[in-house]
Design a protein around this motif. Structure first.
Motif, mmCIF file in Angstrom:
data_model
loop_
_atom_site.group_PDB
_atom_site.id
_atom_site.type_symbol
_atom_site.label_atom_id
_atom_site.label_comp_id
_atom_site.label_asym_id
_atom_site.label_seq_id
_atom_site.Cartn_x
_atom_site.Cartn_y
_atom_site.Cartn_z
ATOM 1 N N GLU A 78 -8.783 52.161 7.011
ATOM 2 C CA GLU A 78 -7.990 53.367 6.852
ATOM 3 C C GLU A 78 -7.668 53.617 8.509
ATOM 4 O O GLU A 78 -6.276 53.798 9.005
ATOM 5 N N ILE A 79 -8.604 53.220 9.317
ATOM 6 C CA ILE A 79 -8.241 53.531 10.960
ATOM 7 C C ILE A 79 -7.493 52.364 11.408
ATOM 8 O O ILE A 79 -6.406 52.719 12.245
ATOM 9 N N GLU A 82 -3.997 53.249 10.846
ATOM 10 C CA GLU A 82 -3.435 54.221 11.918
ATOM 11 C C GLU A 82 -3.131 53.518 13.150
ATOM 12 O O GLU A 82 -1.928 53.751 13.652
ATOM 13 N N LYS A 85 0.213 51.855 12.661
ATOM 14 C CA LYS A 85 1.240 52.529 12.874
ATOM 15 C C LYS A 85 1.483 53.069 14.230
ATOM 16 O O LYS A 85 2.832 52.947 14.833
ATOM 17 N N LYS A 132 -7.214 58.159 20.688
ATOM 18 C CA LYS A 132 -6.332 59.043 19.908
ATOM 19 C C LYS A 132 -6.328 58.667 18.249
ATOM 20 O O LYS A 132 -6.668 59.310 17.507
ATOM 21 N N VAL A 133 -6.114 57.349 18.274
ATOM 22 C CA VAL A 133 -6.284 56.675 17.004
ATOM 23 C C VAL A 133 -7.557 56.884 16.526
ATOM 24 O O VAL A 133 -7.984 57.095 15.061
ATOM 25 N N SER A 135 -9.907 58.853 16.947
ATOM 26 C CA SER A 135 -10.317 60.391 16.587
ATOM 27 C C SER A 135 -9.612 60.478 14.954
ATOM 28 O O SER A 135 -10.430 61.645 14.457
ATOM 29 N N SER A 136 -9.044 59.617 14.589
ATOM 30 C CA SER A 136 -8.713 59.995 13.245
ATOM 31 C C SER A 136 -10.126 59.764 12.351
ATOM 32 O O SER A 136 -10.287 60.457 11.055
ATOM 33 N N ARG A 138 -12.568 61.435 12.723
ATOM 34 C CA ARG A 138 -13.344 62.617 12.697
ATOM 35 C C ARG A 138 -13.230 63.494 11.451
ATOM 36 O O ARG A 138 -13.974 63.842 10.728
ATOM 37 N N ASP A 139 -11.846 63.406 11.102
ATOM 38 C CA ASP A 139 -11.296 63.747 9.768
ATOM 39 C C ASP A 139 -11.655 63.217 8.548
ATOM 40 O O ASP A 139 -12.224 63.566 7.423
ATOM 41 N N ILE A 140 -11.703 61.695 8.625
ATOM 42 C CA ILE A 140 -11.895 60.732 7.649
ATOM 43 C C ILE A 140 -13.327 61.179 6.973
ATOM 44 O O ILE A 140 -13.728 61.141 5.960
#
Length: 280
Positions: A78-79, A82, A85, A132-133, A135-136, A138-140
């Motif tokens: 998943e990371i 991101e 993208k 920044k990528v 850091s996603s 954290r929510d995951i």
């Protein structure tokens, strides 16, 4: 056509490509649901494919794929999605080492083991977009496992993201951040003042070192020798630049062209001047 070798969970499996007879990890929603060992299937469009025929900094990809819990493979995937993208084409082979790192990070957090990353601020500045990528995560992690993760851990994951973008080993990116930190420490000791890692002075120096490392790796040489001038005009900056280049040479295990010292001294002198002006 693929043949199932091992079902990891509902969203992942290990399968053999019947054309090249090589094993791959396939990750995608529902791809493993209801599958049986030796079952044949066509690769669905909504999945990502990872070759197990590779060695990583943490061991063989095949061994990691079978020992790392599949949910961490999904999280790393998943990371990397991101990252794709944000940066376009990336090297997804980093999946297995990233998943392994995240698994250890979660174990540490659940065991209340605090780790420190002295290079976190430098990584944030040096690899801003990668951080920044990363850091996603954290929510995951909070959504999937109710596990909080701090900036220091995110910093390490950012190095894995950078590795996927630049095809550069995580250890090399860590060395670069370490060399920059060594340089900053020398300047801070000389001026007696902390340097703001988000300042223009820091970013100028950071980018110079980054491009210097790129030149060293490519075997490119500077055309103008500023050593004599800088050594006479700015002896302290020149001594610091010499120390930093020696450290970098040791870290990268390669000889550094002596002309790099003068150019680095110029940037160090500029930072020292800026910092001293700010103290007045």
């Amino acid at each position: 056509m693929y043949r199932v070798s091992k079902v990891l969970n509902n969203n992942g499996l290990i399968a053999i490509d019947m054309e090249d007879n090589q094993e791959y990890v396939l990750l995608g929603k529902g791809i493993g649901f209801g599958k049986k060992i030796s079952q044949r299937f066509e690769k669905p469009e909504n999945c990502t494919l990872y070759s197990l025929k590779t060695d990583t900094e943490r061991g063989n990809a095949g061994a990691l794929a079978r020992t790392v819990a599949p949910e961490y493979l999904e999280i790393a995937d998943e990371i990397l999605g991101e990252a794709e993208k944000a940066f376009g084409t990336i090297d997804r082979r980093i999946l297995f080492t990233m998943a392994d790192h995240i698994a250890f990070a979660v174990d540490r957090i659940r065991g209340h083991e605090q780790i420190s990353n002295p290079l976190t601020d430098d990584i944030k500045a040096l690899f801003y977009s990668e951080y920044k990528v990363a850091s996603s995560l954290r929510d995951i992690l909070m959504k999937r496992m109710n596990v909080p993760i701090d900036d220091d851990e995110i910093g390490y994951v950012a190095l894995h993201v950078h590795s996927a973008i630049m095809d550069e080993r995580v250890s090399v990116a860590m060395q670069m951040a370490g060399v920059i930190r060594e340089c900053i420490n020398l300047i801070e000791k000389e001026t007696g003042k902390k340097i703001d890692v988000m300042s223009l002075s820091y970013n100028r120096l950071m980018n110079h070192i980054r491009y210097m490392v790129a030149r060293i790796k490519k075997g490119e040489r500077l055309k103008l020798d500023m050593n004599d001038y800088m050594e006479i005009k700015y002896p302290k900056a020149f001594r610091m630049a010499t120390t930093v280049c020696d450290q970098l040479s040791e870290s990268l295990q390669t000889r550094i062209d002596e002309m790099e010292i003068g150019y680095l001294a110029m940037h160090i002198a500029r930072v020292r001047s800026d910092e001293e002006d700010n103290m007045q």
